[in-house]
Design a protein around this motif. Structure first.
Motif, PDB file in Angstrom:
ATOM      1  N   TYR A   1       0.838  -1.199   0.000  1.00  0.00           N
ATOM      2  CA  TYR A   1       0.000   0.000   0.000  1.00  0.00           C
ATOM      3  C   TYR A   1       0.871   1.246   0.000  1.00  0.00           C
ATOM      4  O   TYR A   1       0.609   2.213  -0.711  1.00  0.00           O
ATOM      5  CB  TYR A   1      -0.928   0.027   1.218  1.00  0.00           C
TER       6      TYR A   1
ATOM      7  N   PRO B   1      -6.119   6.190   7.989  1.00  0.00           N
ATOM      8  CA  PRO B   1      -7.396   5.483   7.771  1.00  0.00           C
ATOM      9  C   PRO B   1      -7.323   3.984   8.028  1.00  0.00           C
ATOM     10  O   PRO B   1      -8.259   3.412   8.579  1.00  0.00           O
ATOM     11  CB  PRO B   1      -7.720   5.758   6.304  1.00  0.00           C
ATOM     12  N   LEU B   2      -6.211   3.354   7.662  1.00  0.00           N
ATOM     13  CA  LEU B   2      -6.128   1.912   7.862  1.00  0.00           C
ATOM     14  C   LEU B   2      -5.877   1.565   9.325  1.00  0.00           C
ATOM     15  O   LEU B   2      -6.070   0.439   9.750  1.00  0.00           O
ATOM     16  CB  LEU B   2      -5.037   1.306   6.974  1.00  0.00           C
TER      17      LEU B   2
ATOM     18  N   SER C   1     -15.299  -1.452   3.882  1.00  0.00           N
ATOM     19  CA  SER C   1     -13.942  -1.008   3.593  1.00  0.00           C
ATOM     20  C   SER C   1     -12.901  -1.882   4.289  1.00  0.00           C
ATOM     21  O   SER C   1     -11.719  -1.618   4.220  1.00  0.00           O
ATOM     22  CB  SER C   1     -13.760   0.450   4.008  1.00  0.00           C
TER      23      SER C   1
ATOM     24  N   ARG D   1     -16.244   1.595   8.205  1.00  0.00           N
ATOM     25  CA  ARG D   1     -17.251   1.024   7.311  1.00  0.00           C
ATOM     26  C   ARG D   1     -16.971  -0.449   7.097  1.00  0.00           C
ATOM     27  O   ARG D   1     -15.867  -0.842   6.789  1.00  0.00           O
ATOM     28  CB  ARG D   1     -17.237   1.750   5.969  1.00  0.00           C
TER      29      ARG D   1
ATOM     30  N   GLN E   1       1.577  12.677   3.029  1.00  0.00           N
ATOM     31  CA  GLN E   1       0.337  12.199   2.398  1.00  0.00           C
ATOM     32  C   GLN E   1       0.143  10.707   2.620  1.00  0.00           C
ATOM     33  O   GLN E   1      -0.986  10.250   2.798  1.00  0.00           O
ATOM     34  CB  GLN E   1       0.363  12.497   0.901  1.00  0.00           C
TER      35      GLN E   1
ATOM     36  N   ARG F   1      -3.209   9.549   4.154  1.00  0.00           N
ATOM     37  CA  ARG F   1      -4.138   8.828   3.267  1.00  0.00           C
ATOM     38  C   ARG F   1      -4.121   7.321   3.472  1.00  0.00           C
ATOM     39  O   ARG F   1      -5.065   6.641   3.101  1.00  0.00           O
ATOM     40  CB  ARG F   1      -3.787   9.100   1.797  1.00  0.00           C
ATOM     41  N   ILE F   2      -3.002   6.797   3.972  1.00  0.00           N
ATOM     42  CA  ILE F   2      -2.904   5.338   4.099  1.00  0.00           C
ATOM     43  C   ILE F   2      -2.856   4.921   5.565  1.00  0.00           C
ATOM     44  O   ILE F   2      -3.733   4.216   6.047  1.00  0.00           O
ATOM     45  CB  ILE F   2      -1.648   4.790   3.373  1.00  0.00           C
TER      46      ILE F   2
END
Lengths: 283, 352
Positions: free
Chosen positions: A180, A201-202, A281, A278, A193, A197-198
């Protein structure tokens, strides 16, 4: 067939029983005591007495302030340390072990460690004196210096309990596939970023777990505060203790316990709502 | 779109030499496949071109730009990973838009148009709102390809992109990839260990073995004229046969019971390489390689037979209607224009 289906429940039963006896039972008891009055009926008298007490507002404010300051600080620190750990190839485990040493120390012992440093004749004052920054011993942990006392508690708590957040987050980070980050890098994401972005959220499920755990424990902060400040810095758990053992008033002590439980549950609910992951996801 | 130039790349991991000294050039718009067994260095070379790995020495150029010191994001490349690496916490749309957004390529409106273009190219335009966790493996691979194409890279790098798909899907995606990539005409380097995939996709194949490129040529040229024993054995299914040959006179070599015309200036012992389909059955009487049939595999389009000849195995591919049975003796002669000779010492081809 039936016995096979019942087996898991049978195996779970002892732990349920254990929890019921040693957790739910006392909890029920605490509620009963908190909501009863000396006459034997139901009332909010204990809560009224708790709220009318001189220390109550301070204890509530201090506890909330500690949570609001300590928990985000620990999360930020643990995220930073976790990312740094991810950057090194060799000796990662060694660093993690060293950083988690405070986890092995009881919070009372942790308080005493910091008391040795911050007391009137502690290491900090000796150092400052040796450097010529102060003329004589300075009182850091007194009623007259509430800010310094508060800061001392924050520092001690951060030192003591950041590692548990770190351990949870590092475990979560290790679950994020390396590809990822490589994909993000190839497609133009800068280091920041990639983090935003990775990683973030993960890491949400891990962050959620860490926040719930740390916040609940932060609402119960007790030993470190008692050692460093006594009741100069009143907190909720400390007041519960004082009412139970100094004033021999189990009713008000139980009211405090119920209050701590309520705010903890509210915080947990808030985290579950705000950091909802979610279902679809989760790959 | 641009050519890729790799010059004298060396890479070691500890004591393991992954790449010895690799140089190659991929022309603008060309589709090159790096083919080889695992551990041959093909993925390492791809990752060095991507910037995910740093070479010990050597240069990488894309177009007129030397890029081996640049971070991956400054190289103007895109990559498709073996396990897709599509982000599970983003929708298909956000995945495809990822590169465009990171590189700030235009307004949201322009990005939306590009994403839709790329999604249509790989036929996932109806899945844009879904999360990638809800997709099948094949669909995720399509998202990964769309994400790569969306940034319109100068160079597209693909690391075994089909290896995680089941056999049927792999065939389907292979054909589709070929169409899509021809349409985009992007310079592409594609890593695989599947020689059929390599043959069917590549303009040129680089066969890698032990950290070196053994041959870099068109699929047919490699098939017809393998540069080394390894290339002949790795390409083709079944692989090329190798038979021991002994010199009887200058330019004449004996193989089994046959005397064949060989290279003039070569050593006394050579290996004859011959493809299974370049062997022809001969009627009784004439000189031939006579072997006993061990196994017959009727494949419909043709027939495969395994023969034992002087204690070694020989593979023969012939007409599907040949009446062959195990235990029989089959007499074969190689086609004279398909004889390939190899030096057993250097393992390299000897031109006759």
């Amino acid at each position: 067939m039936t016995s096979e289906r019942a087996l898991p429940y049978l195996l779970l039963a002892p732990s349920l029983l254990f929890l019921a006896l040693l957790f739910l039972w006392p909890l029920g008891e605490a509620f009963l005591v908190a909501f009863s009055d000396p006459g034997g009926g139901w009332s909010l008298a204990n809560f009224r007495e708790m709220a009318d007490d001189l220390n109550f507002a301070d204890a509530l404010t201090n506890t909330l302030l500690l949570v609001v300051v300590v928990v985000p600080l620990q999360l930020a620190l643990a995220l930073g340390l976790g990312v740094l750990l991810g950057c090194i190839d060799r000796g990662r485990d060694t660093f993690l072990y060293i950083w988690t040493i405070p986890l092995g120390i009881s919070d009372l012992a942790a308080g005493i460690v910091w008391l040795a440093m911050l007391s009137e004749r502690g290491y900090l004052n000796s150092l400052l004196e040796a450097l010529g920054l102060v003329d004589g011993p300075v009182l850091w942990l007194s009623y007259e210096t509430p800010v310094a006392l508060f800061v001392a508690v924050v520092v001690a708590e951060v030192w003591r309990a950041t590692a548990i957040v770190l351990v949870i987050l590092v475990a979560g980070m290790q679950l994020v596939p390396k590809e990822y980050y490589e994909a993000a890098e190839v497609f133009g994401a800068s280091a920041f970023q990639r983090f935003r972005r990775i990683t973030l959220p993960l890491l949400k499920p891990s962050i959620q777990t860490a926040l719930i755990l740390r916040t609940i424990l932060a609402f119960e902060v007790f030993a470190v505060v008692v050692v460093l400040g006594g009741r100069d810095l009143p907190v909720l758990a400390g007041e519960a203790f004082a009412w139970q053992y100094d004033y021999q008033n189990a009713g008000v002590a139980s009211a405090y316990a119920v209050l701590i439980l309520t705010v903890s549950l509210a915080a947990t609910w808030l985290y579950l709502r705000l950091l909802r992951v979610r279902e679809e996801s989760l790959a | 779109m641009a050519r890729i130039l790799v010059r004298d790349i060396k890479k070691t991991f500890g004591k393991f030499v992954a790449l010895k000294s690799v140089s190659m050039e991929v022309a603008d718009g060309e589709f090159t496949v790096l083919l080889g067994p695992s551990g041959c260095g093909k993925t390492t070379l791809l990752r060095i071109i991507a910037g995910l790995e740093t070479a010990d020495r050597g240069e990488v150029w894309i177009g007129e730009r030397r890029i081996d010191r640049l971070p991956p994001r400054a190289r103007n490349i895109a990559m498709v990973f073996q396990n897709y690496a599509v982000f599970p916490h983003m929708t298909v749309f956000d995945n495809i838009a990822f590169g465009l957004r990171m590189q700030k390529r235009g307004s949201e409106e322009e990005i939306r148009r590009t994403v839709e273009w790329a999604a249509e190219l790989v036929h996932i335009e109806s899945q844009l709102e879904k999360y990638t966790g809800q997709l099948s493996g094949g669909q995720r691979q399509r998202v990964a390809v769309a994400r790569a194409l969306a940034v319109r890279p100068q160079v597209l790098l693909m690391d075994e992109p089909l290896s995680n798909l089941d056999a049927l899907l792999r065939l389907e995606m292979r054909a589709e990839l070929k169409t899509i990539l021809r349409e985009c005409a992007t310079t592409t380097i594609y890593v695989t260990h599947d020689q059929v995939e390599a043959m069917s996709l590549a303009d040129r194949i680089a066969i890698m073995h032990g950290g070196e490129i053994e041959q870099y040529d068109t699929p047919l040229e490699i098939y017809r004229n393998p540069a080394t024993l390894f290339c002949g054995g790795f390409i083709g299914s079944p692989p090329m046969n190798f038979l021991e040959a002994e010199r009887v006179a200058p330019g004449r070599y004996r193989v089994g019971g046959l005397e064949l015309e060989g290279p003039r200036d070569a050593g006394p012992k050579l290996l004859l390489g011959i493809r299974p389909e370049d062997l022809e059955p001969v009627a009784d009487g004439g000189a031939a390689l006579a072997g006993s049939v061990l196994v017959v595999e009727p494949l419909g389009s043709h027939l495969l037979a395994t023969l034992r000849l002087d204690g070694r195995l020989l593979r023969f591919a012939g007409d599907a209607d040949l009446p062959l049975h195990p235990g029989e003796t089959l007499r074969l002669r190689p086609r004279a224009d398909r004889l390939r000779w190899f030096d057993p010492e250097s393992e390299r081809a000897v031109r006759s």
